[in-house]
Design a protein around this motif. Structure first.
Motif, PDB file in Angstrom:
ATOM      1  N   MET A   1       0.842  -1.200   0.000  1.00 32.81           N
ATOM      2  CA  MET A   1       0.000   0.000   0.000  1.00 32.81           C
ATOM      3  C   MET A   1       0.882   1.257   0.000  1.00 32.81           C
ATOM      4  SD  MET A   1      -3.209   0.935   2.470  1.00 32.81           S
ATOM      5  CE  MET A   1      -2.210   2.156   3.344  1.00 32.81           C
ATOM      6  N   GLU A   2       0.426   2.234  -0.760  1.00 31.24           N
ATOM      7  CA  GLU A   2       1.214   3.460  -0.903  1.00 31.24           C
ATOM      8  C   GLU A   2       1.098   4.358   0.342  1.00 31.24           C
ATOM      9  OE1 GLU A   2       0.215   5.975  -4.296  1.00 31.24           O
ATOM     10  OE2 GLU A   2       2.215   5.443  -5.016  1.00 31.24           O
ATOM     11  N   CYS A   3       2.175   5.049   0.682  1.00 39.46           N
ATOM     12  CA  CYS A   3       2.161   5.879   1.890  1.00 39.46           C
ATOM     13  C   CYS A   3       1.357   7.158   1.666  1.00 39.46           C
ATOM     14  CB  CYS A   3       3.585   6.146   2.376  1.00 39.46           C
ATOM     15  SG  CYS A   3       4.321   7.670   1.800  1.00 39.46           S
ATOM     16  N   ILE A   4       0.927   7.781   2.769  1.00 41.02           N
ATOM     17  CA  ILE A   4       0.020   8.938   2.644  1.00 41.02           C
ATOM     18  C   ILE A   4       0.699  10.136   1.979  1.00 41.02           C
ATOM     19  CG2 ILE A   4      -1.573   8.282   4.509  1.00 41.02           C
ATOM     20  CD1 ILE A   4      -0.246  10.372   6.261  1.00 41.02           C
ATOM     21  N   PHE A   5       2.014  10.293   2.181  1.00 38.92           N
ATOM     22  CA  PHE A   5       2.657  11.453   1.544  1.00 38.92           C
ATOM     23  C   PHE A   5       2.851  11.204   0.043  1.00 38.92           C
ATOM     24  CE2 PHE A   5       4.673  13.462   5.625  1.00 38.92           C
ATOM     25  CZ  PHE A   5       3.403  13.710   6.112  1.00 38.92           C
ATOM     26  N   CYS A   6       3.049   9.945  -0.362  1.00 40.12           N
ATOM     27  CA  CYS A   6       3.064   9.640  -1.801  1.00 40.12           C
ATOM     28  C   CYS A   6       1.695   9.975  -2.406  1.00 40.12           C
ATOM     29  CB  CYS A   6       3.421   8.177  -2.051  1.00 40.12           C
ATOM     30  SG  CYS A   6       5.192   7.829  -1.937  1.00 40.12           S
ATOM     31  N   LYS A   7       0.631   9.717  -1.659  1.00 38.99           N
ATOM     32  CA  LYS A   7      -0.719  10.046  -2.141  1.00 38.99           C
ATOM     33  C   LYS A   7      -0.916  11.558  -2.225  1.00 38.99           C
ATOM     34  CE  LYS A   7      -3.133   5.823  -0.925  1.00 38.99           C
ATOM     35  NZ  LYS A   7      -3.950   5.132   0.081  1.00 38.99           N
ATOM     36  N   ILE A   8      -0.322  12.288  -1.296  1.00 37.38           N
ATOM     37  CA  ILE A   8      -0.387  13.758  -1.362  1.00 37.38           C
ATOM     38  C   ILE A   8       0.368  14.253  -2.594  1.00 37.38           C
ATOM     39  CG2 ILE A   8       0.527  15.847  -0.227  1.00 37.38           C
ATOM     40  CD1 ILE A   8      -0.552  14.714   2.421  1.00 37.38           C
ATOM     41  N   VAL A   9       1.540  13.669  -2.861  1.00 42.25           N
ATOM     42  CA  VAL A   9       2.317  14.039  -4.057  1.00 42.25           C
ATOM     43  C   VAL A   9       1.474  13.839  -5.316  1.00 42.25           C
ATOM     44  CG1 VAL A   9       4.288  13.375  -5.515  1.00 42.25           C
ATOM     45  CG2 VAL A   9       4.601  13.627  -3.041  1.00 42.25           C
TER      46      VAL A   9
ATOM     47  N   GLY B   1      -1.705  13.864  -5.517  1.00 45.14           N
ATOM     48  CA  GLY B   1      -2.973  14.592  -5.467  1.00 45.14           C
ATOM     49  C   GLY B   1      -4.152  13.707  -5.105  1.00 45.14           C
ATOM     50  N   GLU B   2      -3.875  12.490  -4.662  1.00 44.96           N
ATOM     51  CA  GLU B   2      -4.958  11.566  -4.275  1.00 44.96           C
ATOM     52  C   GLU B   2      -5.510  11.920  -2.890  1.00 44.96           C
ATOM     53  OE1 GLU B   2      -2.986   7.914  -6.849  1.00 44.96           O
ATOM     54  OE2 GLU B   2      -3.292   7.640  -4.694  1.00 44.96           O
ATOM     55  N   ILE B   3      -4.667  12.585  -2.086  1.00 48.47           N
ATOM     56  CA  ILE B   3      -5.118  13.166  -0.811  1.00 48.47           C
ATOM     57  C   ILE B   3      -4.857  14.667  -0.935  1.00 48.47           C
ATOM     58  CG2 ILE B   3      -4.620  13.361   1.661  1.00 48.47           C
ATOM     59  CD1 ILE B   3      -3.909  10.415   1.688  1.00 48.47           C
ATOM     60  N   PRO B   4      -5.854  15.501  -0.644  1.00 53.09           N
ATOM     61  CA  PRO B   4      -5.652  16.944  -0.790  1.00 53.09           C
ATOM     62  C   PRO B   4      -4.691  17.512   0.259  1.00 53.09           C
ATOM     63  CG  PRO B   4      -7.845  16.488   0.091  1.00 53.09           C
ATOM     64  CD  PRO B   4      -7.217  15.161  -0.198  1.00 53.09           C
ATOM     65  N   SER B   5      -4.000  18.576  -0.097  1.00 52.00           N
ATOM     66  CA  SER B   5      -3.131  19.260   0.855  1.00 52.00           C
ATOM     67  C   SER B   5      -3.122  20.738   0.515  1.00 52.00           C
ATOM     68  CB  SER B   5      -1.707  18.702   0.786  1.00 52.00           C
ATOM     69  OG  SER B   5      -1.102  19.040  -0.445  1.00 52.00           O
ATOM     70  N   LYS B   6      -2.772  21.534   1.522  1.00 51.81           N
ATOM     71  CA  LYS B   6      -2.665  22.986   1.329  1.00 51.81           C
ATOM     72  C   LYS B   6      -1.213  23.274   0.963  1.00 51.81           C
ATOM     73  CE  LYS B   6      -4.024  26.954   3.920  1.00 51.81           C
ATOM     74  NZ  LYS B   6      -4.068  27.438   5.298  1.00 51.81           N
TER      75      LYS B   6
END
Ligand code: 5GP
Ligand code: ZN
Length: 111
Positions: A1-9, A11-16
């Motif tokens: 499973m991919e890590c949450i910061f890879c998902k932020i990179v 754009g799969e998890i939103p970030s400011k």
């Protein structure tokens, strides 16, 4: 499973976002411990400081300065928790950039 910061990179998890280039991303911590609390990460996945090549850090150092410029701050604290007992919870290298502009940050007793 991919890590949450890879998902932020991805754009799969939103970030400011604060700043981004080809290799790095800076975004606001979801649970800030100071008025400014930014996470600075390489887009490539490395577990932590121990796992990261020095070439990445050389480039990252310029990016960190660019983030400070973007935020218009001169005084800030950089922290990286390297390993579980150092407080690392997300195992994708990140540097915390913490600041309280115009005020002095505390240096708490940690043990
Ligand atoms: P560590 O304890 O690994 O050094 O820091 C992880 C940091 O990531 C914590 O300060 C936590 O608040 C932050 N964080 C965890 N999940 C997310 C998220 O989904 N989005 C953002 N923006 N920050 C996160
Ligand atoms: Zn990752």
């Amino acid at each position: 499973m991919e890590c949450i910061f890879c998902k932020i990179v991805k754009g799969e998890i939103p970030s400011k976002k604060v700043l981004e280039n080809e290799n790095f991303l800076a975004f606001h911590d979801i649970n800030p411990i100071a008025p400014i609390h930014i996470l600075i990460i390489p887009k490539e996945h490395f577990e932590n400081f121990s796992d990261t090549p020095k070439e990445t850090f050389a480039k990252m150092s310029d990016f960190i300065k660019a983030v400070a410029k973007e935020l218009d701050i001169s005084d800030y604290r950089l922290i990286t928790n390297n390993g579980k007992n150092a407080g690392q919870e997300v195992f994708h290298l990140h540097i915390h950039m913490i600041a309280n502009p115009g005020e002095k940050l505390k240096w708490p007793k940690l043990v």
